[in-house]
Scaffold this motif. Structure first.
Motif, short mmCIF file in Angstrom:
data_model
loop_
_atom_site.label_atom_id
_atom_site.label_comp_id
_atom_site.label_asym_id
_atom_site.label_seq_id
_atom_site.Cartn_x
_atom_site.Cartn_y
_atom_site.Cartn_z
N GLY A 251 0.67 -0.99 -0.14
CA GLY A 251 0.07 -0.14 0.09
C GLY A 251 1.27 1.01 -0.06
O GLY A 251 0.57 2.53 -0.43
N ARG A 252 1.88 1.01 0.68
CA ARG A 252 2.81 2.07 0.31
C ARG A 252 3.89 2.31 -0.41
O ARG A 252 4.27 3.21 -0.74
N ARG A 253 4.40 1.31 -0.92
CA ARG A 253 5.01 0.81 -2.33
C ARG A 253 4.70 -0.01 -3.16
O ARG A 253 4.29 -0.99 -2.52
N ARG A 254 5.21 0.96 -4.48
CA ARG A 254 4.81 -0.67 -5.29
C ARG A 254 5.84 -0.98 -6.38
O ARG A 254 5.69 -1.70 -7.92
N ASP A 255 7.00 -0.66 -5.63
CA ASP A 255 8.39 -0.15 -6.66
C ASP A 255 8.48 -2.20 -6.75
O ASP A 255 8.22 -3.20 -5.72
N THR A 256 9.57 -2.11 -7.32
CA THR A 256 10.69 -4.10 -7.32
C THR A 256 10.61 -4.08 -5.86
O THR A 256 10.85 -5.60 -5.87
N LEU A 257 11.45 -3.60 -4.92
CA LEU A 257 12.26 -3.80 -4.13
C LEU A 257 11.09 -4.06 -2.90
O LEU A 257 11.32 -5.50 -2.31
N ALA A 258 10.23 -3.42 -2.93
CA ALA A 258 9.17 -3.79 -2.02
C ALA A 258 8.45 -4.91 -2.53
O ALA A 258 8.27 -5.68 -1.63
N LYS A 259 8.09 -5.11 -3.81
CA LYS A 259 7.76 -6.06 -4.07
C LYS A 259 8.26 -7.93 -3.29
O LYS A 259 8.41 -8.78 -3.12
N LEU A 260 9.99 -7.95 -3.86
CA LEU A 260 10.85 -8.98 -3.28
C LEU A 260 11.21 -9.22 -1.96
O LEU A 260 10.46 -9.88 -1.61
N GLY A 261 10.85 -7.58 -1.35
CA GLY A 261 9.92 -7.76 -0.03
C GLY A 261 9.37 -8.73 1.03
O GLY A 261 8.95 -9.55 1.57
N VAL A 262 7.96 -8.72 -0.12
CA VAL A 262 6.52 -9.42 -0.07
C VAL A 262 6.78 -10.78 -0.05
O VAL A 262 6.45 -11.51 0.46
N SER A 263 7.51 -10.85 -1.69
CA SER A 263 8.03 -12.73 -1.45
C SER A 263 8.60 -13.19 -0.55
O SER A 263 8.16 -13.76 0.02
N LEU A 264 9.57 -12.19 -0.01
CA LEU A 264 10.32 -13.15 1.16
C LEU A 264 9.46 -13.08 2.17
O LEU A 264 9.72 -14.33 3.40
N LEU A 265 8.61 -12.27 2.25
CA LEU A 265 7.87 -12.54 3.74
C LEU A 265 6.33 -13.50 3.86
O LEU A 265 6.36 -13.84 4.58
N THR B 260 -2.27 -9.65 -6.40
CA THR B 260 -2.36 -8.31 -6.17
C THR B 260 -1.21 -7.76 -6.95
O THR B 260 -1.37 -6.52 -7.19
N MET B 261 -0.35 -8.25 -6.34
CA MET B 261 1.52 -7.53 -6.72
C MET B 261 1.34 -7.01 -8.03
O MET B 261 1.86 -6.24 -8.32
N MET B 262 0.87 -8.52 -8.89
CA MET B 262 0.74 -8.48 -10.75
C MET B 262 -0.21 -7.52 -10.60
O MET B 262 0.43 -6.56 -12.07
N HIS B 263 -0.59 -7.31 -10.64
CA HIS B 263 -2.37 -6.66 -11.03
C HIS B 263 -1.79 -4.89 -11.12
O HIS B 263 -2.17 -4.19 -11.78
#
Length: 137
Positions: free
Chosen positions: A31-45, A129-132
């Motif tokens: 919700g705060r960030r949608r960049d690649t780094l945030a998506k990688l962080g969410v993937s690790l979560l 959701t991340m991809m969309h």
């Protein structure tokens, strides 16, 4: 059998609660960030959440074996890595069959597989959701 069911339901509830809490952190991060780094962080979560669930059930299998609820066939002795390995294979519903539970631990294995299926579905929704959202940007 009752003790195995109680253990399985307790682990199910703990796994669901922890997974939903971790996915909630991922949703807030997106919700705060949608960049690649945030998506990688969410993937690790998400990965760490599934590892946590496998660890919870591995402890449950160890407790079940200690409480004489069953054991494991094709494994003369089980150490922590064997419990984790079986749990990880089982929670992903892969089920290789090289190690399998006996007696009442089979109930725990069945509940773990159902839990894994549900949690993988939740994780898939987060990845969708991340991809969309990436398409909207």
């Amino acid at each position: 059998m009752i003790i195995a069911l109680i253990l399985a339901v307790a682990l199910f509830l703990l796994a669901i609660a922890s997974h939903l809490a971790i996915l909630g952190v991922g949703h807030r991060l997106l919700g705060r960030r949608r960049d690649t780094l945030a998506k990688l962080g969410v993937s690790l979560l998400v990965l760490s959440s599934h590892f946590l669930v496998a660890i919870l059930f591995a402890v449950g299998f160890w407790l079940g074996a200690e409480w004489d609820l069953g054991g494991f066939d094709k494994a003369p002795t089980m150490d922590w890595m064997d419990y984790f390995y079986f749990s990880l294979i089982n929670v992903t519903t892969l089920g290789l069959g090289d190690i399998y539970p006996t007696d009442h631990l089979r109930v725990l294995a069945g509940i773990e597989a159902l839990t894994g299926f549900a949690l993988i579905s939740c994780s898939a929704q987060l990845f969708w959701t991340m991809m969309h959202e990436g398409e909207k940007a």
